[in-house]
Design an enzyme around this catalytic site. Structure first.
Site, PDB file in Angstrom:
ATOM      1  N   GLY A  81       0.827  -1.205   0.000  1.00  0.00           N
ATOM      2  CA  GLY A  81       0.000   0.000   0.000  1.00  0.00           C
ATOM      3  C   GLY A  81       0.855   1.246   0.000  1.00  0.00           C
ATOM      4  N   CYS A 100       5.300  -6.156   1.678  1.00  0.00           N
ATOM      5  CA  CYS A 100       5.640  -4.736   1.608  1.00  0.00           C
ATOM      6  C   CYS A 100       4.997  -3.982   2.781  1.00  0.00           C
ATOM      7  CB  CYS A 100       5.236  -4.159   0.249  1.00  0.00           C
ATOM      8  SG  CYS A 100       6.062  -2.600  -0.160  1.00  0.00           S
ATOM      9  N   TYR A 101       3.971  -3.153   2.529  1.00  0.00           N
ATOM     10  CA  TYR A 101       3.314  -2.459   3.640  1.00  0.00           C
ATOM     11  C   TYR A 101       2.794  -3.462   4.668  1.00  0.00           C
ATOM     12  CZ  TYR A 101       0.116   0.619   6.199  1.00  0.00           C
ATOM     13  OH  TYR A 101      -0.525   1.327   7.193  1.00  0.00           O
ATOM     14  N   HIS A 107       7.641  -7.885  -3.796  1.00  0.00           N
ATOM     15  CA  HIS A 107       6.316  -8.241  -4.317  1.00  0.00           C
ATOM     16  C   HIS A 107       6.375  -9.562  -5.093  1.00  0.00           C
ATOM     17  CE1 HIS A 107       4.084  -4.513  -3.362  1.00  0.00           C
ATOM     18  NE2 HIS A 107       5.296  -3.972  -3.390  1.00  0.00           N
ATOM     19  N   GLU A 159       3.863 -11.199  -6.178  1.00  0.00           N
ATOM     20  CA  GLU A 159       2.704 -11.338  -7.067  1.00  0.00           C
ATOM     21  C   GLU A 159       2.980 -10.885  -8.486  1.00  0.00           C
ATOM     22  OE1 GLU A 159       2.038  -7.294  -4.939  1.00  0.00           O
ATOM     23  OE2 GLU A 159       3.026  -9.221  -4.578  1.00  0.00           O
ATOM     24  N   ASP A 213     -16.234 -11.825 -21.881  1.00  0.00           N
ATOM     25  CA  ASP A 213     -16.804 -11.640 -20.546  1.00  0.00           C
ATOM     26  C   ASP A 213     -18.325 -11.740 -20.578  1.00  0.00           C
ATOM     27  OD1 ASP A 213     -14.140 -11.043 -20.106  1.00  0.00           O
ATOM     28  OD2 ASP A 213     -14.475  -8.882 -20.120  1.00  0.00           O
ATOM     29  N   LYS A 261      -9.477 -12.401 -16.262  1.00  0.00           N
ATOM     30  CA  LYS A 261      -9.814 -12.705 -17.653  1.00  0.00           C
ATOM     31  C   LYS A 261      -9.519 -14.158 -18.003  1.00  0.00           C
ATOM     32  CE  LYS A 261     -10.649 -10.105 -20.722  1.00  0.00           C
ATOM     33  NZ  LYS A 261     -11.918  -9.627 -21.335  1.00  0.00           N
TER      34      LYS A 261
END
Length: 535
Positions: A69, A96-97, A191, A193, A249, A391
């Site tokens: 964040g 991180c945060y 990070h 991710e 979608d 997606k």
């Protein structure tokens, strides 16, 4: 039409699966954490850091992950650590945060770093780190992606240092679940991710399986029957209108709803006048051939152009288009009979970039017409069964529902259409120019066999004019930008390395075949820092 009673969007929470909760502290990559966890076969949901205790408890989380964040933990108005995280008695991973917050609350020290880290770095494992289940099977050192201005100066009591980097002496820390230490708690400054941390998926899998001891029992295919049941329970005997754009979608939503409620569903395709060359005919033909649903077309080009007259601001374009879609759907519903629900193909990336109430800690990137662009007086309740899917997960659901590849693997196309690819005011003349340039690009990529390898490709009519020479004459005409990106989920993307000869053919044809264009440029910016679309 009377206003129906309010109900939340029908976005089912899968039941019977182990669940990990990611608490969102405002990072723009929070949804990527969710995506990586799901890729590992564990169901995961994102909740705001200050979500009510009951909302969290209803998911019965088997582990928590705390996102990054933009705040600093020592600021007076910074997001805080909810008591339920440590009280739940389940493993915790802070990123991180999230790591800094754990350190701050548990007795460590966090301070501004004299040397900020933004970008690639290397983490060296300590002796303890090499024996830690969190870093198992990772190389030493291993490359990571850093993005922080604060750092931990001292870890909390009982925590061991697992890894260090050049500017983060405590790049990874942990408290293992040994005698007297309670549940395992880990923190990492980098990070995992993002794709820029190559071993990030391995590290997250280590947390899920080696630390938290989860099984991994979820997949997009397992979502189908649960979503069908959820839609039936929500809709009952009411009618549903589905806005079918032709993209994957809305197609998946239509197929899912048709399986759930059959002829209670009516699909509406709106020709906004903002579509690509030949798109309306192609969509009606393709979906008429593959989907046995009640599909109707509404010609509405004039009213959308009227709404966009003189509008240059992209946020205003999206809001006006979103509102006009709803007005069209409301008029269509009156010709069908009482319609209580509107179904949309909203995905997770739409939610994160629009910064909806469930992502209140995050900065809005852009308003998606189907999320933040809806009018407050809308006379439908929303059904958004894909709202918490990415997606690629939506595509997997589409395949599980039996949709053909030509629908499942269709390139994304924005709901506002070409309005957000014409920079500045949208006019009929400018749309003709862009539509032809875009068609040429798609034709050449298809001829080169590159369509399936590219996530999204399109042309943009810029609001820049430049000097050129055609024959012996000076020209002063439009510059067209072309963009092609590779991606997996649309949350991050890289520019596609299209062969030079293909780029040359695209440029040559656009300049020679599209009146009023004398320059073509290729956008080679990744996401981030850019978005995929220009507006």
């Amino acid at each position: 039409m009377a206003q129906p009673p309010e109900a939340p969007p029908a976005a089912p929470h899968p039941s019977g699966h182990e669940t990990v909760v990611v608490l969102d502290f405002g990072s723009q990559t929070s949804q990527l954490i969710v995506r990586r966890v799901r890729e590992a076969g564990v169901y995961c949901e994102l909740l705001p850091w200050d979500a009510p205790d009951a909302q969290v408890a209803a998911l019965a989380p088997r582990a928590f992950i705390l996102s990054g964040g933009p705040a600093s933990v020592y600021e007076t108005d910074a997001p805080t650590l909810p008591p339920f995280v440590l009280d739940a008695g389940v493993p915790v991973l802070g990123i991180c945060y999230g790591m800094q917050l754990l350190a701050h609350d548990l007795g460590g020290q966090v301070a501004p770093s004299t040397h900020r880290e933004y970008g690639p770095a290397a983490v060296d494992q300590t002796t303890v780190g090499r024996e830690s289940p969190l870093l198992a099977e990772l190389p030493d050192p291993f490359p990571v992606w850093m993005s922080h201005g604060d750092r931990i100066e001292a870890p909390p009591p009982g925590f061991a240092v697992l890894g260090t980097s050049a500017n983060a002496p405590f790049a990874a820390m942990g408290r293992a679940a040994n005698a007297g230490a309670g549940v395992p708690i880990y923190g990492i400054q980098f990070h995992p991710e993002v794709v820029h941390t190559p071993q990030g998926a391995r590290l997250l899998a280590n947390f899920l399986f080696r630390v938290a001891g989860l099984r991994g029992d979820w997949s997009p295919a397992s979502f189908v029957e649960e979503a069908v049941t959820g839609v039936r329970d929500t809709v009952g005997q009411e009618r549903v209108l589905c806005g079918l754009s032709g993209g994957v979608d809305s197609a998946v939503v239509a197929a899912l709803l048709h399986r759930a409620i059959g002829d209670q569903l009516t699909c509406i395709f709106v020709d906004t006048g903002l579509l690509r060359e030949g798109e309306a005919d192609q969509v009606m033909e393709t979906f008429g051939r593959h989907m046995q649903v009640d599909l109707r077309i509404v010609e509405a080009a004039g009213r959308f152009m009227d709404r966009l007259a003189g509008v240059s601001d992209p946020e205003e374009k999206r809001k006006r288009i979103g509102a006009e879609f709803i007005r069209v759907f409301e008029e269509a519903a009156r010709g069908i009979g009482p319609v209580a629900f509107l179904a949309q193909g909203t995905l997770y990336p739409d939610v994160i970039e629009s910064s909806t109430p469930e992502r209140k800690a995050a900065v809005r990137i852009k308003t998606h017409h189907n999320v933040g662009g809806l009018p407050a007086d809308m006379q439908f309740r929303l059904i958004e069964p894909l709202r918490y899917l990415f997606k690629d997960e939506a595509r997997a659901v589409g395949s599980a529902l039996g949709l053909p590849d030509e629908i499942v693997w269709r390139q994304p196309f924005p709901g506002p259409g070409l309005a957000v690819r014409v920079l500045g005011p949208v006019t009929a003349e400018r749309l003709v120019t862009l539509r032809r340039a875009d068609a040429i690009m798609r034709e050449e990529l298809r001829a080169a066999g590159l369509e399936r390898a590219i996530w999204q490709s399109f042309a943009v009519l810029t609001n820049v004019q430049s000097v050129g020479v055609m024959g012996d004459f000076r020209t002063y005409a439009h510059a067209v930008a072309i963009r092609a990106v590779t991606s997996v989920d649309g949350m991050t993307a890289d520019w596609a390395r299209i062969p030079y000869d293909v780029l040359g053919r695209i440029s040559n044809r656009i300049v020679n075949e599209v009146p009023g264009v004398n320059r073509v440029v290729y956008d080679i910016t990744s996401k981030p820092p850019a978005t995929i679309e220009w507006e």
